[in-house]
Design a protein around this motif. Structure first.
Motif, PDB file in Angstrom:
ATOM      1  N   UNK A  77     -34.669 -27.020   7.555  1.00 15.06           N
ATOM      2  CA  UNK A  77     -34.684 -25.904   8.374  1.00 15.06           C
ATOM      3  C   UNK A  77     -33.387 -25.317   7.931  1.00 15.06           C
ATOM      4  N   UNK A  78     -32.282 -26.153   7.833  1.00 20.03           N
ATOM      5  CA  UNK A  78     -30.829 -25.485   7.680  1.00 20.03           C
ATOM      6  C   UNK A  78     -30.741 -24.825   6.312  1.00 20.03           C
ATOM      7  N   UNK A  79     -31.432 -25.507   5.148  1.00 19.73           N
ATOM      8  CA  UNK A  79     -31.279 -25.101   3.921  1.00 19.73           C
ATOM      9  C   UNK A  79     -32.373 -23.930   3.700  1.00 19.73           C
ATOM     10  N   UNK A  80     -33.410 -23.829   4.509  1.00 18.26           N
ATOM     11  CA  UNK A  80     -34.329 -22.759   4.484  1.00 18.26           C
ATOM     12  C   UNK A  80     -33.339 -21.359   5.145  1.00 18.26           C
ATOM     13  N   UNK A  81     -32.934 -21.778   6.212  1.00 14.67           N
ATOM     14  CA  UNK A  81     -32.223 -20.578   6.957  1.00 14.67           C
ATOM     15  C   UNK A  81     -30.810 -19.938   5.790  1.00 14.67           C
ATOM     16  N   UNK A  82     -30.430 -21.090   5.253  1.00 11.30           N
ATOM     17  CA  UNK A  82     -29.178 -20.523   4.532  1.00 11.30           C
ATOM     18  C   UNK A  82     -29.791 -19.652   3.180  1.00 11.30           C
ATOM     19  N   UNK A  83     -31.020 -20.185   2.526  1.00 12.22           N
ATOM     20  CA  UNK A  83     -31.389 -19.678   1.357  1.00 12.22           C
ATOM     21  C   UNK A  83     -32.048 -18.237   1.827  1.00 12.22           C
ATOM     22  N   UNK A  84     -32.690 -18.092   3.049  1.00 13.51           N
ATOM     23  CA  UNK A  84     -33.051 -16.696   3.592  1.00 13.51           C
ATOM     24  C   UNK A  84     -31.825 -15.732   3.769  1.00 13.51           C
ATOM     25  N   UNK A  85     -30.814 -16.389   4.218  1.00 12.13           N
ATOM     26  CA  UNK A  85     -29.568 -15.298   4.316  1.00 12.13           C
ATOM     27  C   UNK A  85     -29.152 -15.060   3.164  1.00 12.13           C
ATOM     28  N   UNK A  86     -29.034 -15.805   2.013  1.00  7.84           N
ATOM     29  CA  UNK A  86     -28.547 -15.697   0.788  1.00  7.84           C
ATOM     30  C   UNK A  86     -29.394 -14.635  -0.053  1.00  7.84           C
ATOM     31  N   UNK A  87     -30.706 -14.824   0.103  1.00  6.17           N
ATOM     32  CA  UNK A  87     -31.467 -13.499  -0.523  1.00  6.17           C
ATOM     33  C   UNK A  87     -31.447 -12.368   0.021  1.00  6.17           C
ATOM     34  N   UNK A  88     -31.297 -12.246   1.332  1.00 13.53           N
ATOM     35  CA  UNK A  88     -31.154 -11.022   2.068  1.00 13.53           C
ATOM     36  C   UNK A  88     -29.616 -10.494   1.520  1.00 13.53           C
ATOM     37  N   UNK A  89     -28.768 -11.191   1.418  1.00  9.80           N
ATOM     38  CA  UNK A  89     -27.358 -10.765   1.235  1.00  9.80           C
ATOM     39  C   UNK A  89     -27.653 -10.235  -0.376  1.00  9.80           C
ATOM     40  N   UNK A  90     -28.180 -10.954  -1.361  1.00  7.71           N
ATOM     41  CA  UNK A  90     -28.347 -10.660  -2.733  1.00  7.71           C
ATOM     42  C   UNK A  90     -29.119  -9.103  -2.821  1.00  7.71           C
ATOM     43  N   UNK A  91     -30.058  -9.056  -1.862  1.00 12.04           N
ATOM     44  CA  UNK A  91     -30.838  -7.868  -1.975  1.00 12.04           C
ATOM     45  C   UNK A  91     -30.036  -6.594  -1.289  1.00 12.04           C
ATOM     46  N   UNK A  92     -29.081  -6.837  -0.583  1.00 15.06           N
ATOM     47  CA  UNK A  92     -28.077  -5.792  -0.118  1.00 15.06           C
ATOM     48  C   UNK A  92     -27.232  -5.538  -1.507  1.00 15.06           C
ATOM     49  N   UNK A  93     -26.702  -6.406  -2.081  1.00 15.75           N
ATOM     50  CA  UNK A  93     -25.711  -6.526  -3.286  1.00 15.75           C
ATOM     51  C   UNK A  93     -26.603  -5.634  -4.290  1.00 15.75           C
ATOM     52  N   UNK A  94     -27.821  -5.965  -4.370  1.00 18.40           N
ATOM     53  CA  UNK A  94     -28.512  -5.303  -5.449  1.00 18.40           C
ATOM     54  C   UNK A  94     -28.739  -4.102  -5.354  1.00 18.40           C
ATOM     55  N   UNK A  95     -29.103  -3.493  -4.186  1.00 19.51           N
ATOM     56  CA  UNK A  95     -29.482  -2.070  -3.963  1.00 19.51           C
ATOM     57  C   UNK A  95     -28.003  -1.331  -4.174  1.00 19.51           C
ATOM     58  N   UNK A  96     -26.790  -1.780  -3.582  1.00 15.52           N
ATOM     59  CA  UNK A  96     -25.632  -1.327  -3.580  1.00 15.52           C
ATOM     60  C   UNK A  96     -25.167  -1.040  -5.352  1.00 15.52           C
ATOM     61  N   UNK A  97     -25.492  -2.163  -6.207  1.00 16.28           N
ATOM     62  CA  UNK A  97     -25.245  -1.972  -7.643  1.00 16.28           C
ATOM     63  C   UNK A  97     -26.083  -0.884  -8.279  1.00 16.28           C
ATOM     64  N   UNK A  98     -27.331  -0.986  -7.635  1.00 14.50           N
ATOM     65  CA  UNK A  98     -28.218   0.003  -8.461  1.00 14.50           C
ATOM     66  C   UNK A  98     -27.890   1.321  -8.149  1.00 14.50           C
ATOM     67  N   UNK A  99     -27.372   1.744  -6.783  1.00 18.58           N
ATOM     68  CA  UNK A  99     -26.656   3.078  -6.241  1.00 18.58           C
ATOM     69  C   UNK A  99     -25.479   3.263  -7.121  1.00 18.58           C
TER      70      UNK A  99
END
Length: 139
Positions: free
Chosen positions: A57-79
């Motif tokens: 559960x701890x690792x899954x929570x961390x992976x989900x937070x990481x994926x969300x952060x990467x998505x935000x960074x990717x959209x910023x980079x695309x802009x």
């Protein structure tokens, strides 16, 4: 003529190999990666079932937070937006805070002996990553 034929054969074989390999690589989702990571940790640290569930559960929570952060960074980079110095500082600060929190939670889940072994494994992994080139670290 033989050299031309050899060169063309070599080029065609390299191109077909590159095409086959390019499409075959698919990334696992966060849950699949987490399950494999927990299994590797179970083998290395001899985890109990409760420890496995808690770490999963701890690792899954961390992976989900990481994926969300990467998505935000990717959209910023695309802009075309680049982070300012203060934003970079804030991101690094948040990353370190998350690492501290993760380590303290792992310390609560693992026994003292398991925790020491886990830290040794992490340090060994970190040294391997440091030896790689900067381009390989981001993959």
């Amino acid at each position: 003529m033989k050299k031309v034929f050899l060169f063309l054969t070599l080029c065609i074989s390299v191109l077909t190999y590159a095409q086959e390999r390019n499409g075959a690589v698919e990334k696992m989702n966060a849950e699949q990666q987490t399950i494999l990571q927990v299994k590797r940790m179970t083998l290395a640290l001899d985890l109990s079932l409760k420890q496995q569930e808690d770490i999963k559960s701890l690792l899954l929570e961390r992976a989900q937070k990481k994926a969300a952060h990467q998505l935000v960074q990717k959209t910023k980079k695309e802009k075309g937006e680049k982070p300012t110095a203060s934003e970079k500082f804030e991101m690094h600060s948040q990353l370190l805070d998350a690492q501290i929190e993760f380590k303290s939670k792992m310390k609560k889940i693992l026994s003292e002996e398991q925790f020491k072994k886990w830290e040794k494994l992490r340090n060994r992994k970190g040294k391997k990553i440091d030896k790689k080139s900067p381009h390989q670290r981001n993959q």
